[in-house]
Design a protein around this motif. Structure first.
Motif, PDB file in Angstrom:
ATOM      1  N   LEU A 129       0.915  -1.079  -0.108  1.00 52.12           N
ATOM      2  CA  LEU A 129      -0.253  -0.582  -0.017  1.00 52.12           C
ATOM      3  C   LEU A 129       0.842   1.183  -0.428  1.00 52.12           C
ATOM      4  O   LEU A 129       1.429   1.097   0.475  1.00 52.12           O
ATOM      5  N   ILE A 130       0.748   2.180  -0.696  1.00 57.03           N
ATOM      6  CA  ILE A 130       1.561   3.509  -0.222  1.00 57.03           C
ATOM      7  C   ILE A 130       0.951   4.269   0.669  1.00 57.03           C
ATOM      8  O   ILE A 130      -0.124   4.564   0.877  1.00 57.03           O
ATOM      9  N   PRO A 131       1.657   4.246   1.374  1.00 58.03           N
ATOM     10  CA  PRO A 131       2.005   4.696   2.904  1.00 58.03           C
ATOM     11  C   PRO A 131       1.450   6.053   3.654  1.00 58.03           C
ATOM     12  O   PRO A 131       0.977   6.550   4.257  1.00 58.03           O
ATOM     13  N   VAL A 132       1.493   7.583   2.576  1.00 61.61           N
ATOM     14  CA  VAL A 132       1.547   8.449   2.527  1.00 61.61           C
ATOM     15  C   VAL A 132       0.005   8.597   1.712  1.00 61.61           C
ATOM     16  O   VAL A 132      -0.291   9.954   2.435  1.00 61.61           O
ATOM     17  N   ILE A 133      -0.849   8.039   1.892  1.00 63.93           N
ATOM     18  CA  ILE A 133      -2.862   8.306   1.340  1.00 63.93           C
ATOM     19  C   ILE A 133      -3.087   7.537   2.439  1.00 63.93           C
ATOM     20  O   ILE A 133      -2.978   5.917   2.918  1.00 63.93           O
TER      21      ILE A 133
END
Lengths: 857, 222
Positions: free
Chosen positions: B96-100
């Motif tokens: 998963l993309i950690p910043v969103i």
């Protein structure tokens, strides 16, 4: 231990890009410090040698001394060497060329820097040695043994304490021709000096009772020369006007000894070193991230903390050695190329500066490089020791804290899409790293914004603060006579003024007369500070203080209304027969606190004062007393923005026709010219033709001053932009490596994004948006800091002028905002950041999705 | 009806002495709306086959036909668009993309396509995957199982033709793995998705409609 060294080298070898950035960071900082030091030292050395040749070796000179005072100063504890000469007044030609005349003293002549070019020094009465330049100006050939007739003119104080003028024509036999290097005469601001024979008790050119002496001194220590000379002056009650320092030599010595630290130079060095430190710190930290698993493994197999720290320490040492070697090499190259570009001295023409490398410069560069590496690597070294095996496995570049969803994230997303929002979030994944990059890029901006802002505002700033330009008032040209002329004998004739008025393009011509005179005053009417400042003998009840007596035409007087503090400008004499005058009753204390101070206590309108004006009656020059009435008093501001003597003297201003009548003056001391718009160059050329045959005539041009300032500023700007470029290069390296490493760390994430359908183009766009964010944030910081610096510069100028001359608002229109400079820097910062990101694009293009997905952080 | 076919698919890594043939002339057909698993020992080529079928890796030889068209004849941009619009992916490490946040992770493929998010559909898959109260959380606030559910939701968000899952339960405990298997079945039965899963998990293999067994880069059973 050997294995750790081996590992340190292996990692440096593996991380080629980062190692190169580290070495380059150290090298650029060392290069700048070393290069600047070489240039400063070389230029100041050359300058000092030049000044010694042209201006002699004495530090200060005292005039109007008696033999006792000469001895006192000679024996002063601060004085290492002195030489005295008799002041025989001025030797003046019939057409008004004037030069100081001294008795012949070898030491005195040597300390002044004169060399005997031909013949010998005078050894008998009636013999004289003159400068070749004086002969040239007098229209005489350099021929020894010719007879030259000169008037000997001497201002003296008689037995009653009254100032008098002695003037008598003498015939001299030229026995020696002296001179100084050609450059001394090139700049136009030089003082001619002749030497004749003097023997006490004999019949000399001056009667013995008119004799005063002067003494040149050299102090033991070169530290605080100005201060020490002034202390000597005060110690022996020498008046301000009877004392001068060898200004050029003192400045040259101060610059050579780096006594007065060049603040701008230091600021530049500090900024470059800090930018380099930020780069090195960041690179070491990125290396640490890259090595974290290996360090964890070393720790797991029981490598002690100390050894792990030594590993990073070794890397620092290698980087330092390589950086120093490269930096010293680049420093020599930089100084070679930059010696004509950077100017760290006041007088020297730096185009011809030589190159001098001293051990001190090398030592300082090595010290700066070492401190830079130690300071920037100390935290990474400490952190390396704290890495535990478990931490090493868990550590990622992901933000550990709880993320927050902020309202502006939605705005960013709406404005720049999902890649924009992700870019923004990515930038703040590692806050410290981001702050470091932003600060590094902003460093250049702090210098850039003020300098570029000043470039566009230079003319306005000059018009508001340059004394040379301000004293010209609304005129475009100011014609006067320089040193080496006698104001009583030389001036612009009515014919000259008519010729100037007739020049096509001239709009207006104004004339002024200046005469050196005296004000008779009771000692008790003078301010204490003024008495002390001028070394006035407090035993006398009545004294005569030097004043400048001026006569302006009516139109110019009208223009001075803005300077009137009290009273009105009266163009006619008062009904009771007194001449109405405007008085400037202040002097500028250039020695102590740089403020304008009152001269006469309680001087008020209607006061009657007695002044002495030099007048020629029946071919004889002497002083005549006149009683004048104070009709107006000028504001302190006159010193700085008016047509003043810069606060050197009290000024008594007459309507010109009244002064002409009183003193019988015909020639004008000064002519001011206003040209029609756009005709300045033509007028300049025509006036130059008229002045061709007038020795020592001076023409000041407002446009010339502005042009001179512009050229000087443009030259300085060039050198400053080199520094800005250097800072941006270091900061750019920082961004490039950070983005590159960030791509490496986030390989897995990028691979996943590619897998779920992000195109390479979208990926590049995201990275570029990240870099733009760095650029924008840096520009904002730079705009704030640079803008403040710009404002502070204006404020400082305003405050100083307010304190010194009581001027309320120097910049009537306020401080102009540096909008263009900010926008320009913003564009540059963004371009650099985008370029750094673009340079990393290979990584994205070559990204293998499958390998990336398999990669673990 | 076949939705995806591979024709004599070959993938060779390295050269000379280091040469490894990961896939050898693999020809396979995937039925639309079916749940297919690929099993086999480590190094058998099952993940390579999945990657090639999904257009993540380029085969050395052979073709992958989606609805009869070779996906490797497409440009890089079109292939990315194909993955974005027609495929969904679930990986072992969730990725998963950690910043969103979770919602943005789920809708990321749609956002990348600059399309309007189908909020109703997104809510439905969030409901199905039990992520209602996690939509505003960030990945680092979720457990492994929750993260994998987000990854599955992301794979479903663009209503893909096929979902590719590579060892989706490899990082999960058995209970969570069971849940994931149930979700997969729901995807096939309720949402009509075509699912291709590479797994070592026998339960997943047992739950599949078709099980392809690979060994040494070739298909052993289908």
């Amino acid at each position: 231990m050997k294995i750790y060294l081996h590992l340190a080298l292996a990692y440096l070898k593996k991380q080629k890009g980062r190692t190169a950035a580290l070495v380059l960071g150290v090298a650029l900082a060392v290069m700048l410090v070393f290069g600047f030091d070489i240039i400063t030292e070389s230029q100041s050395r050359d300058q000092l040698a030049d000044v010694y040749r042209q201006y002699g070796t004495y530090h200060g000179i005292f005039f109007n001394l008696n033999q006792d005072e000469i001895e006192q100063i000679k024996n002063d504890g601060e004085v290492s060497k002195s030489a005295e000469a008799v002041d025989l007044g001025d030797a003046v030609t019939d057409d008004g060329i004037s030069m100081a005349l001294n008795s012949t003293d070898k030491d005195y002549i040597e300390m002044h820097g004169y060399k005997l070019k031909e013949g010998r020094l005078p050894a008998a009465q009636g013999e004289i040695a003159l400068e070749a330049q004086a002969l040239k100006k007098m229209g005489l050939k350099e021929r020894l043994n010719q007879t030259i007739n000169l008037k000997i003119k001497k201002d003296y104080v008689d037995e009653n304490g009254k100032n008098q003028i002695f003037m008598e024509t003498n015939s001299f036999k030229l026995v020696g021709i002296t001179g100084k290097p050609e450059q001394y005469y090139d700049n136009g601001y030089y003082a001619l000096r002749g030497f004749t024979y003097y023997q006490e008790g004999e019949e000399n050119v001056l009667p013995d009772n008119l004799i005063t002496r002067e003494e040149v001194v050299k102090l033991k220590s070169n530290a605080n020369l100005d201060g020490k000379l002034n202390q000597i002056r005060e110690r022996y009650h020498v008046g301000r006007l009877d004392y001068e320092v060898n200004n050029r030599l003192i400045t040259a010595l101060s610059e050579f000894n780096a006594e007065e630290s060049n603040r701008y130079n230091d600021l530049i060095k500090m900024m470059v070193v800090i930018t380099a430190m930020l780069l090195i710190y960041n690179m070491f930290n990125l290396s640490l991230i890259d090595m974290i698993k290996q360090i964890g493994m070393l720790r797991a197999i029981r490598a002690p903390k100390k050894r792990v720290r030594a590993l990073i320490g070794f890397q620092g040492l290698v980087v330092l050695i390589a950086g120093l070697a490269l930096g010293l090499l680049l420093g020599v190259l930089f100084s070679y190329c930059g010696r004509g570009l950077f100017n760290f001295v006041s007088w020297l023409d730096v185009a011809d500066a030589s190159l001098y490398i001293s051990g001190k410069s090398i030592g300082k560069a090595v010290l700066v490089g070492t401190v830079t590496v130690i300071v920037s690597s100390i935290i990474p070294v400490w952190l390396a020791g704290r890495i535990s095996p478990l931490e090493a496995i868990r550590t990622t570049d992901r933000s550990k804290g709880r993320q927050k969803r902020r309202a502006y994230h939605k705005v960013i997303r709406r404005l720049s899409g999902v890649t924009g929002e992700m870019a923004y979030q990515n930038v703040w994944r590692n806050k410290w790293r981001t702050i470091i990059i932003i600060v590094a890029v902003a460093m250049g901006g702090v210098l850039f914004i003020r300098d570029i802002a000043m470039l566009s505002q230079q003319d306005e700033f000059d018009r508001a603060t340059s004394p040379q330009i301000l004293t010209m008032q609304d005129n475009d040209f100011k014609l006067s006579f320089g040193a080496n002329t006698d104001p009583d004998l030389m001036g612009y004739t009515a014919k000259d003024v008519r010729a100037i008025s007739k020049i096509n393009g001239v709009k207006n011509v104004g004339t002024a007369i200046y005469r050196d005179g005296f004000l008779e005053s009771d000692l008790k009417d003078l301010q204490e500070d003024f008495i002390k400042y001028n070394g006035i003998n407090s035993n006398n009840k009545e004294v005569e203080i030097p004043v400048v007596i001026k006569g302006y035409d009516d139109q110019q007087l009208e223009g001075f209304k803005k300077y009137i503090d009290q009273g009105t400008i009266s163009l006619n004499n008062s009904p009771d027969g007194y001449a109405d005058v405007i008085v400037f009753n202040y002097y500028y204390d250039v020695l102590k606190d740089h403020k304008t101070k009152e001269i006469r206590k309680d001087l008020k309108l209607g006061d009657i004062m007695t002044i002495k004006i030099p007048v020629t009656r029946e071919g004889k020059l002497g002083y005549e007393e006149h009683e004048v009435r104070v009709s107006a008093l000028l504001k302190q501001e006159w010193t700085f923005t008016g047509d003043s003597t810069m606060g050197r003297y009290m000024e008594i201003i007459f309507p010109q026709k009244n002064l002409t009548a009183a003193a019988g003056v015909k020639a004008m001391s000064r002519v001011s010219v206003q040209a029609k718009a756009g005709r300045e160059d033509d007028v300049y050329k025509e006036i130059s033709k008229i002045l061709e045959n007038k020795p020592f005539s001076v023409m000041e041009s407002k446009l010339g001053y502005l042009e001179e300032d512009r050229e000087g500023f443009a030259q300085a700007l060039k050198s400053r932009m080199v520094i800005v470029a250097l800072i941006l290069l270091i900061a750019g390296l920082n961004i490039f490596n950070t983005i590159k490493t960030s791509l490496l760390i986030r390989t897995n994430e990028f691979a996943m994004l590619r897998a779920i359908g992000m195109t390479v183009k979208q990926m590049k766009r995201m990275i570029i948006k990240e870099s733009i964010i760095y650029g924008v944030l840096s520009s904002i910081i730079a705009a704030i800091a640079g803008g403040y610096r710009h404002y502070a510069y204006y404020k400082m100028a305003n405050d100083q002028l307010k304190a010194a001359f009581n001027i309320d608002e120097v910049f009537q229109a306020g401080v102009p905002a540096p909008v263009l400079a900010v926008l320009l820097y913003g564009a540059i910062a963004i371009i650099i950041c985008v370029f750094a990101a673009y340079a990393s694009k290979n990584k994205i293009e070559k990204l293998n999705i499958v390998e990336g997905i398999k990669a673990t952080e | 009806m076949s939705i995806l076919e591979t024709v004599r698919l070959t993938k060779i890594y390295g050269q000379d002495k280091n040469k490894v043939e990961a896939l050898k002339d693999v020809t396979v057909s995937i039925e639309k709306g079916g749940f297919t698993t690929i099993v086999g020992p480590s190094g058998s080529g099952k993940s390579t086959l999945l990657h090639c079928m999904a257009g993540l890796d380029v085969p050395t030889a052979g073709e992958v036909l989606l609805n009869g068209r070779n996906i490797f004849s497409l440009s890089e941009e079109k292939l990315s668009m194909l993955r974005r619009r027609n495929f969904g992916f679930v990986f072992q490490s969730f990725n998963l993309i950690p910043v969103i946040d979770v919602y943005e992770n789920i809708t990321l493929p749609v956002s990348l396509d600059d399309k309007k998010i189908d909020k109703e559909y997104t809510s439905k898959i969030i409901d199905i995957l039990g992520l209602q109260d996690k939509a505003e959380s960030f990945p680092n606030e979720l457990s492994g199982g929750q993260q994998q559910r987000v990854a599955i939701a992301r794979a479903l968000s663009n209503k893909p033709d096929i979902i590719f899952a590579d060892e989706p339960t490899g990082n999960l405990d058995s209970k969570t793995a069971e849940e994931v298997i149930k979700i997969f079945r729901t995807c096939v039965e309720e949402l009509g998705e075509t699912l291709i899963v590479v797994t070592h998990n026998n339960d997943i293999a047992a739950a599949a409609d078709v099980c392809i067994t690979m060994r040494d880069g070739r298909i052993k059973h289908q």
